[in-house]
Design a protein around this motif. Structure first.
Motif, PDB file in Angstrom:
ATOM      1  N   ARG A   1       0.833  -1.214   0.000  1.00 38.02           N
ATOM      2  CA  ARG A   1       0.000   0.000   0.000  1.00 38.02           C
ATOM      3  C   ARG A   1       0.865   1.260   0.000  1.00 38.02           C
ATOM      4  O   ARG A   1       0.509   2.270  -0.643  1.00 38.02           O
TER       5      ARG A   1
ATOM      6  N   ALA B   1       2.140   1.811  -3.556  1.00 37.93           N
ATOM      7  CA  ALA B   1       1.078   2.382  -4.384  1.00 37.93           C
ATOM      8  C   ALA B   1       0.808   3.837  -4.017  1.00 37.93           C
ATOM      9  O   ALA B   1       0.553   4.684  -4.893  1.00 37.93           O
ATOM     10  N   LEU B   2       0.892   4.128  -2.701  1.00 38.63           N
ATOM     11  CA  LEU B   2       0.700   5.506  -2.252  1.00 38.63           C
ATOM     12  C   LEU B   2       1.775   6.423  -2.836  1.00 38.63           C
ATOM     13  O   LEU B   2       1.477   7.537  -3.319  1.00 38.63           O
TER      14      LEU B   2
ATOM     15  N   ARG C   1       1.042   7.108  -6.533  1.00 40.78           N
ATOM     16  CA  ARG C   1      -0.076   8.031  -6.761  1.00 40.78           C
ATOM     17  C   ARG C   1       0.322   9.476  -6.432  1.00 40.78           C
ATOM     18  O   ARG C   1      -0.103  10.414  -7.113  1.00 40.78           O
TER      19      ARG C   1
ATOM     20  N   ASP D   1      -7.262   9.407  -3.668  1.00 41.93           N
ATOM     21  CA  ASP D   1      -6.939   7.972  -3.612  1.00 41.93           C
ATOM     22  C   ASP D   1      -5.732   7.708  -2.712  1.00 41.93           C
ATOM     23  O   ASP D   1      -5.680   6.713  -1.977  1.00 41.93           O
TER      24      ASP D   1
ATOM     25  N   THR E   1      -6.779   7.691   0.871  1.00 41.15           N
ATOM     26  CA  THR E   1      -7.443   6.431   1.208  1.00 41.15           C
ATOM     27  C   THR E   1      -6.423   5.318   1.428  1.00 41.15           C
ATOM     28  O   THR E   1      -6.515   4.528   2.387  1.00 41.15           O
ATOM     29  N   GLN E   2      -5.432   5.248   0.536  1.00 44.39           N
ATOM     30  CA  GLN E   2      -4.423   4.204   0.678  1.00 44.39           C
ATOM     31  C   GLN E   2      -3.553   4.432   1.916  1.00 44.39           C
ATOM     32  O   GLN E   2      -3.096   3.470   2.544  1.00 44.39           O
TER      33      GLN E   2
ATOM     34  N   GLU F   1      -5.506   3.027   4.722  1.00 46.36           N
ATOM     35  CA  GLU F   1      -5.462   1.564   4.687  1.00 46.36           C
ATOM     36  C   GLU F   1      -4.103   1.043   5.148  1.00 46.36           C
ATOM     37  O   GLU F   1      -4.019   0.022   5.848  1.00 46.36           O
TER      38      GLU F   1
END
Length: 395
Positions: A211, A214-215, A218, A239, A242-243, A246
């Motif tokens: 995560r 991916a963060l 982004r 997004d 949100t990540q 998470e």
């Protein structure tokens, strides 16, 4: 008269079994031992020596159980463990004082076992004829029949005297057994620690790390699109937020696996009540000798609290996943030098604690053994399943 005969028969049966054991002792001393020594001297058959010693131990153990049943008092035993490579087992079999003690008993058992049995046969005939007739005529209780009981008691006393280890030997055997137990529990603790590290690594790699990667991607895309396409950049940042949340949730999950923060916040009692409330079962929680919140009442060491929390969590999870239970109960009891945890579910039973059972009970045993605790599992078919754990601790 009938009562006296029944008592005599009850005493004569152990004498008869003792005579049978005497014949087995004769076979052991006259055949098995010489043959084993012959094989051991040839070196090739050295492996027969530990096996013969184990056979002798089983025979002596049978006599210990018989003596305990007759007298009502257990007969202690003390042996060095016959484990490890063949040279170590042969050396232990030869040097163990228990081996010499069992051999002396086997020779003596052959002598007094048969002797007392023959004496009992000699007593039976006059006891039934002369004493029985005299009792019927004079109305007195039998005189000779109690002699058989005395013979059985004498045999038990001799067996106890020969098979009871000396205090020093008992201490050595207890120390050796303790060392063996600690070796096993240490291996279990190392295995549990390794498994825990692998779980943490897997959770971080597959969860939080993925995560966070991916963060980062982004956020990088949002920076590139910030000037040319603000709307896309805003969506990417949403997004990313949100990540990030998470990833934080994943990290909190990993931390809870190491040491649940709820134990620090609420104490063991509050943490267990929270587990019960979120388990999906109707769970009754009883607490004896512990406070209801952190800072109230005595606290066990952190490692003990964590182990107790894990036991309750795993047991309730098993009840939900495997037992089909609708109700369960959890009890925490403070004892002078231990914390006792008991979890009972009203499910179908049949739980197993094997390494490949898939129920998590093997993990409970390893975690508890690492703290030198004990686990007792009772789970007959049809239920209920009861897990009792005792964790040593200083309050």
């Amino acid at each position: 008269m009938r009562k006296a005969i029944k008592e005599a028969v009850r005493a004569w049966l152990p004498l008869t079994i003792g005579a049978a054991i005497s014949l087995l002792c004769l076979l052991m001393v006259a055949v098995v031992v010489p043959f084993t020594v012959f094989l051991a001297l040839t070196v090739i058959g050295a492996g027969a020596l530990p096996e013969s010693v184990l056979l002798l131990r089983r025979l002596a153990g049978w006599e210990r159980r018989r003596t305990a049943e007759w007298t009502g008092t257990p007969v202690p035993e003390a042996y060095l463990p016959l484990e490890g490579p063949l040279p170590a087992r042969v050396r232990t079999a030869v040097t163990d004082p228990g081996t010499r003690r069992d051999l002396i008993w086997a020779v003596a058992q052959f002598l007094y076992g048969l002797l007392l049995w023959f004496v009992s046969l000699v007593v039976w005939v006059p006891a039934l004829l002369v004493d029985g007739v005299w009792t019927g005529l004079a109305g007195r209780r039998p005189v000779a029949l109690p002699l058989i009981g005395r013979l059985a008691g004498l045999a038990a006393d001799w067996s106890r005297a020969l098979l009871t280890p000396t205090p020093s030997v008992a201490r050595d055997a207890a120390l050796a057994a303790r060392i063996e137990q600690l070796t096993v529990t240490r291996a279990g603790a190392i295995a549990a620690h390794g498994a825990e590290l692998r779980r943490i690594e897997r959770d971080l790699h597959d969860g939080a790390q993925a995560r966070l990667v991916a963060l980062s991607m982004r956020i990088g895309l949002a920076r590139r699109a910030y000037d040319s396409d603000p709307a896309t950049a805003r969506k990417l940042l949403d997004d990313a937020q949100t990540q990030a949340e998470e990833a934080l949730a994943e990290l909190r999950h990993v931390v809870r696996g190491i040491h649940p923060p709820i134990l620090t916040d609420r104490g063991l009692t509050g943490a267990v009540r929270a587990l019960a409330a979120s388990s999906g079962l109707e769970v009754a929680v009883s607490v004896t000798g512990l406070g209801d919140h952190a800072g109230e009442g005595p606290r066990a060491p952190a490692a003990v609290e964590a182990a107790a929390y894990f036991v309750v969590a795993e047991a309730l999870t098993n009840a939900v996943k495997h037992s089909g239970a609708a109700r369960a109960s959890v009890s925490l009891t403070r004892e002078p030098a231990a914390l006792r945890v008991r979890v009972r579910d009203e499910g179908r039973g049949g739980a197993e604690a094997g390494e490949n059972s898939g129920s998590g009970l093997a993990g409970i045993r390893r975690r508890v053994a690492a703290l030198d605790g004990t686990v007792r599992l009772t789970s007959p078919a049809g239920g209920p399943t009861v897990i009792e754990v005792e964790l040593p601790c200083v309050w």
